[in-house]
Structure formats: C-alpha cells, structure tokens
Design an enzyme around this catalytic site. Structure first.
Site, PDB file in Angstrom:
ATOM      1  N   PHE A 106       0.843  -1.196   0.000  1.00 14.39           N
ATOM      2  CA  PHE A 106       0.000   0.000   0.000  1.00 14.39           C
ATOM      3  C   PHE A 106       0.878   1.245   0.000  1.00 14.39           C
ATOM      4  O   PHE A 106       1.663   1.467   0.923  1.00 14.39           O
ATOM      5  CB  PHE A 106      -0.937  -0.002   1.212  1.00 14.39           C
ATOM      6  CG  PHE A 106      -1.920  -1.146   1.192  1.00 14.39           C
ATOM      7  CD1 PHE A 106      -1.535  -2.404   1.632  1.00 14.39           C
ATOM      8  CD2 PHE A 106      -3.202  -0.968   0.709  1.00 14.39           C
ATOM      9  CE1 PHE A 106      -2.425  -3.475   1.600  1.00 14.39           C
ATOM     10  CE2 PHE A 106      -4.099  -2.034   0.675  1.00 14.39           C
ATOM     11  CZ  PHE A 106      -3.707  -3.288   1.115  1.00 14.39           C
TER      12      PHE A 106
ATOM     13  N   ILE B  61       2.220  -1.618   4.371  1.00 13.39           N
ATOM     14  CA  ILE B  61       2.036  -0.190   4.095  1.00 13.39           C
ATOM     15  C   ILE B  61       3.404   0.481   4.107  1.00 13.39           C
ATOM     16  O   ILE B  61       4.187   0.286   5.041  1.00 13.39           O
ATOM     17  CB  ILE B  61       1.133   0.461   5.165  1.00 13.39           C
ATOM     18  CG1 ILE B  61      -0.232  -0.256   5.195  1.00 13.39           C
ATOM     19  CG2 ILE B  61       0.950   1.941   4.893  1.00 13.39           C
ATOM     20  CD1 ILE B  61      -1.167   0.314   6.227  1.00 13.39           C
ATOM     21  N   CYS B  62       3.680   1.257   3.096  1.00  6.49           N
ATOM     22  CA  CYS B  62       4.956   1.971   3.023  1.00  6.49           C
ATOM     23  C   CYS B  62       5.044   2.994   4.154  1.00  6.49           C
ATOM     24  O   CYS B  62       4.113   3.782   4.372  1.00  6.49           O
ATOM     25  CB  CYS B  62       5.087   2.686   1.679  1.00  6.49           C
ATOM     26  SG  CYS B  62       6.482   3.817   1.640  1.00  6.49           S
ATOM     27  N   VAL B  63       6.159   2.998   4.863  1.00  8.80           N
ATOM     28  CA  VAL B  63       6.295   3.847   6.047  1.00  8.80           C
ATOM     29  C   VAL B  63       6.202   5.334   5.705  1.00  8.80           C
ATOM     30  O   VAL B  63       5.583   6.115   6.444  1.00  8.80           O
ATOM     31  CB  VAL B  63       7.602   3.517   6.816  1.00  8.80           C
ATOM     32  CG1 VAL B  63       8.833   3.754   5.962  1.00  8.80           C
ATOM     33  CG2 VAL B  63       7.688   4.303   8.116  1.00  8.80           C
TER      34      VAL B  63
ATOM     35  N   ALA C 166       2.640   6.181   5.101  1.00  7.60           N
ATOM     36  CA  ALA C 166       1.919   6.077   6.370  1.00  7.60           C
ATOM     37  C   ALA C 166       2.140   7.322   7.230  1.00  7.60           C
ATOM     38  O   ALA C 166       1.192   7.921   7.744  1.00  7.60           O
ATOM     39  CB  ALA C 166       2.358   4.820   7.118  1.00  7.60           C
TER      40      ALA C 166
END
Lengths: 113, 119, 113, 113, 119, 113
Positions: free
Chosen positions: D34, D72-74, D77
């Site tokens: 994501f 989820i990509c940090v 996020a």
C-alpha cells in the site's frame, strides 16, 4: 438544449449581479472549464487559482473566447515555475491582498472544482 | 451587505458518484441544509450529472438514491442539471433518478443570479 | 469552508493566505470550517516533511494570532480517522449544525475546494 | 501495489477483486503493497459507513484466507497519520526495501492507482 | 515468464507538481530504485511534464529540483518527456530542469517495449 | 515533434510485445486519454477500469479512432448505473476472472492514471 460552444454571448445579458468565478484545476484535467466559460458575463471576474493558473500561459488554447476580467495570483505562478511574462496579456497578475479587496465587490462567488 | 439567509443557497455537484467521497459528503451538506428548512437549489454540473443516472441494478458500493430521495421528501424542488453534460454522458431527462430540469448555460447563469451563494 | 486534502499545497496556501489577507484588510473572520478531505489537516499524527509547506501549522498560527475557531466536521473526521486522541491542538471537532449557525450569521461564505 | 485513496470505491473494489480472482485462478500472490493515498486503508480509526463498500475489511478477509502480507509503506503512512497505534489488524508498516525485495522475486507487478 | 529484474522498470509521472503528493511519492520510489541500482526509465506524460519546468524563483511550497538532481547523480539517463504535452504546456526542451528527450507517441511506444513493467 | 492527433497509425508497427493498457479516470477529466490512444497498437488491449468505464458509453466521442481490443468490467458498469446494452458494440463486457486470465497473456501492463 444548446451546446456550450454554440452559446451566443447575448444570452448572458442578465440583469443579475456580477459573479466572481474561482477555477481550481489543471486545465487539462478540468471537465468544468467549458461550463464555467459559458456562464461568464462581461462584468464577471474569473480567478485562476492553484493548478488552474497554468491556463494563463497557453490561454488561447485553454480559454478560447473568454469574456470578463481574468486574474491569476503571483504566488501560484511562482510555485508552478512561471513568470509574469509567461501570462497572456489580457490576464492580470495580482497579489492575495488585491484579490481580497476585489472579491468583496462581487455578491456571489462560485467555485468550479 | 445582506445576510446569507435572505436568498437560497446553491450547492453544485461537480464530481461523479465514485470519484472519492465528494458526492456523498456534499449530499450530507444538502441534507443538513434541507432539514434546517434553508432554501436550497441543487446543480448537477459536468461529471456530477452522473449522480442522477437511474441505476440498472442496486450498486453494492454505495447507495445514493436513498439520500437523493430524502432531499425530494424534504421539499427541495430547485434541481437543475447541465444540459450539455447530460448529452455528453448520454443521459435523458426522463431517465433520471429524481426529477431535474435540464438547463442551458444561459439558464444556469440566470439561476445563479438568484442565489446568496453557490458552493 | 476548507475542503481540500492537506497534500494539495497550492490550494492549502491559497486558503490560509486569503484568510490572512482578509483579516489584514479589516474583515471579520470567526470560523474556519474543515470539511471533506480537509479534515485530515487537523490530524496531529501526520508527519509533514520539514521542507514542505505545512497547512496544519499555518492554520494554527493564524488561529492563535486572530482568535479564529478551527472546526472540523465530525462526519468528515470520522471517515478519515481523525479522533479526539489524534486531533492537533487548536482544532475542534463539531457537527454540521455549527456550520449552519455560522452560515446564518455570516455575510458570505467562501469555499476553498 | 495499491495506490488509491480508501474512498475511491470503484478502484478499491477493482484491486481486491482482481487479487481474489488471480488467487482463484491459481496465481501466486504474496504481498500487497500500500503506497501513497492507499496507506489510509490501514487506518483502524477511520469509520466506514455500514452501507458502503469497506476496502479495509475486504483486504483483511482476503489476507486471512490466503496468507497475504498487507504492507504499508512507512513514508506514505507517516504523511497520513498512520502509526502503529492506529494500524488496523492484518496490516504492517514497512520500508521501500521490502517493496524492492518483492519486485526482485516477482514475475510481474501491477499497480492499482 | 522471466523475472522483473531482467529489463528496466519504467516509472511514469502523470500528475502536476502540486496535484496532491503523487509526484513527490513517485520520486521517492524512483530514488529507492535508483539507489538499489535497478535499471530505470522515467517518463513524464501529460500534466507530469510540468515537473520538468525550471522554476523562475525557488518554490516555497515544496522542493522538487533536489530530488530530480539526485536521480541524475545516481546515473538515471533514460528520461523521456511526451512531446505533445511539452507543447501543450508551452515548455521547450532547452528550458527543462534536467535533460530529457522529447518523444512522440510512436517513440514512447517503442520505449515502452523495452521495459519489464511500466507503472 | 508530432502531435497526438496527427500521428500516423503505421508509426506503431513495432516489433515489441503487446501491452495491456489500464485506464482509470472519468474520460472528461482524463488528460492522459489522448496519450494512451496514440500508443495503442492493433495487438494491444485496453481496459476501461473504474470511472473510465464511462468512456464505453459515448465511445465515439471519448475514444475516436481507437485501435486494439477494448474491454470494460461488468461490476464497474453496474456501479455506474450502466447496462451492457449501453456499451459501444466493439467494446467487450467481461468479468474479473476473464480479465485475470487475459492479463497474463500480456508481458507489460501500463496504468494511465
């Protein structure tokens, strides 16, 4: 029902108050551009806000047959990498302070976004 | 300057039904105004005319007809759809989900003139 | 009424600097209402790159200087995960009734999409 | 790689049902990444109307049935206020390195914008 | 089927610099790929060509040139801009922030043929 | 540099692999529609996903001079209030399962979004 392009300018000789139109989207991705252009009267004002400021450059292409007073904000131009020289000669470059004092002169504001 | 309440508020729906939550949240705004008996005109412009399309089957994603029906129930009668947009999306006035008046650009402008604000 | 997402920086700056210029020109401005995607502007947990324009801080500064109310619509907030625990300081969550009340007492309402 | 915002329901359903159909057809699918606006799909604090399609639950169900990793990509996020405390169950926050590793071992990568 | 690593990955920039965080986050992706020495081609299409506009003054909103310069430093050389879009936004190839090749639709298609994926 | 509309079809007789193009946006707000149309070859495939499914209805208007195989997904049609009868005769209505089995036949997928 009449088509946008076929609309005769005299249809817009309404007796109502002048409107300030605010355009917000990149002209190449703005399905409302034609709708806005068709409702602008000679005594109206149109502000090319944010990404819409790009329409001030190749204005003949994006905004054919425009009526009324057209404005673009200097900070938007600068953030899009544009200079005042790039803007079509009939479009005014203004500051936010000028926009505020102009906007109170129009009874109605319409956002096209 | 006169107060806003003197004249009807115009709400413009300019986005399609599933182009983010825009349509859903503007309907909430319309419902709040209608419930408060605020005079209200609704405009469906550009891709927004798609909100008026009567669905062939019930949409599993999100149910718009209910909210639109409630607005009619609340007595909102000033409902306009941009004629050129109806044409572009191949929508006939008789096929719409709620009764709306197709208007030309000139008529749209005249309708705008009657409003305290259009947003 | 502010409706744009916090990452639409041109739109965000337009709204903040219009409000600032209006106050400077002596206009009365009491409430900024955050609706739709703009609810996420009030999210304290969102990290904004230090090089980028920061709409959350810009509104907080303007609100402190001029005693503005920064109201986020509860419906928009819930959809986007903005809850009391994650609310940035200076912002409050409220219902559409507050917006109706502000509409009733205002001379004009401007939307920044 | 899923990039759309959680409120773009047509796009969200397209991604989930493509993944479901690919698994049904016997394709191997290990990671859903994501990125960008899709990071907000993993926000546990966002309330979704019970009548609406719920991308968060749809992914959670698919992940449980087929042992998918929902990453989820940090960076995405952090921008959107998705932190460990507000993370929905079944999702994990990770770096772009994980995406590169998935790219290196995959035959193809599909983006759902 | 062959692994993705066999051929270059194509990244397409299709949105303007301030149309949400899209451009910024796709640049992060490009930087991650370039840093890992992944063969990479960049395409600036439609409104995305605006990312290449050399700014008159430094933009206070967000600083793109730094990231674009880093990509060039990392050795990314395959940089293409859609010719018709450059024209539409009145951009000359010599005015661009980084050196890019203006390509026609047919050349764009040929370039796409060389990629393992374009995303 | 050639203009999109002036592009001769024979320029696209490449020897490369066929591509599956995925269009995602409402055609009236899609600045990439012309770019996509100009790169499609006869052996390519184009999927009108999500809001792009609307282009399948007034297809002559939105998609003039199209080449290749054109597809639209039934669930998208239904969610947009459309029926299969509304779709142009040269555009195929398919299920998600059919899309999955078709997509593996194309080495490269390109998202226009």
């Amino acid at each position: 029902m009449s088509d946008v392009a076929a609309e005769a300018p005299e249809d817009l000789r309404s007796t109502g108050p002048a409107i300030m139109h605010w355009l917000w989207r990149d002209p190449s991705a703005d399905p409302l551009l034609a709708s806005c252009l068709a409702t602008v009267r000679d005594d109206d004002c149109v502000v090319l806000q944010a990404e819409a400021a790009l329409a001030s450059v190749a204005a003949e292409q994006w905004l054919p047959g425009r009526r009324g007073r057209w404005l673009v904000l200097r900070p938007d131009l600068h953030s899009l990498g544009l200079q005042e020289e790039d803007v079509a000669s009939d479009i005014e470059c203004i500051s936010m302070d000028e926009l505020v004092s102009l906007s109170v002169r129009y009874a109605t504001q319409q956002s096209w976004a | 300057m006169t107060g806003l309440a003197a004249k009807p508020v115009g709400l413009a729906f300019c986005r399609g039904p599933h182009d983010g939550a825009d349509a859903r949240e503007r309907l909430d705004l319309a419902l709040a105004l209608a419930a408060a008996d605020w005079p209200l005109s609704l405009f469906f412009l550009g891709p927004g005319v798609q909100l008026l399309r009567r669905p062939a089957v019930t949409d599993e994603l999100r149910d718009f007809p209910a909210a639109l029906g409630t607005l009619v129930m609340f007595g909102v009668e000033q409902i306009f759809a941009e004629a050129s947009a109806l044409e572009r999306y191949e929508l006939a006035v008789d096929d719409l989900r709620i009764s709306a008046k197709a208007i030309s650009s000139a008529e749209l402008r005249s309708a705008m003139d009657e409003l305290s604000c259009l947003t | 009424m502010v409706c744009h997402s916090p990452d639409q920086l041109l739109r965000a700056r337009a709204a903040v600097s219009f409000a600032r210029a209006a106050l400077k020109a002596g206009h009365q401005l009491e409430t900024i209402f955050f609706y739709q995607a703009a609810a996420a502007i009030g999210l304290a947990t969102a990290q904004i790159s230090s090089d980028d324009y920061d709409p959350r801080r810009a509104w907080q500064e303007l609100a402190t200087e001029h005693e503005l109310r920064l109201l986020i619509c509860v419906g928009s907030a819930q959809r986007r995960g903005v809850v009391e625990e994650s609310l940035a300081s200076g912002f409050a969550i409220t219902g559409l009734g507050q917006w109706l009340a502000a509409m009733a007492s205002a001379d004009r309402v401007l939307r920044f999409p």
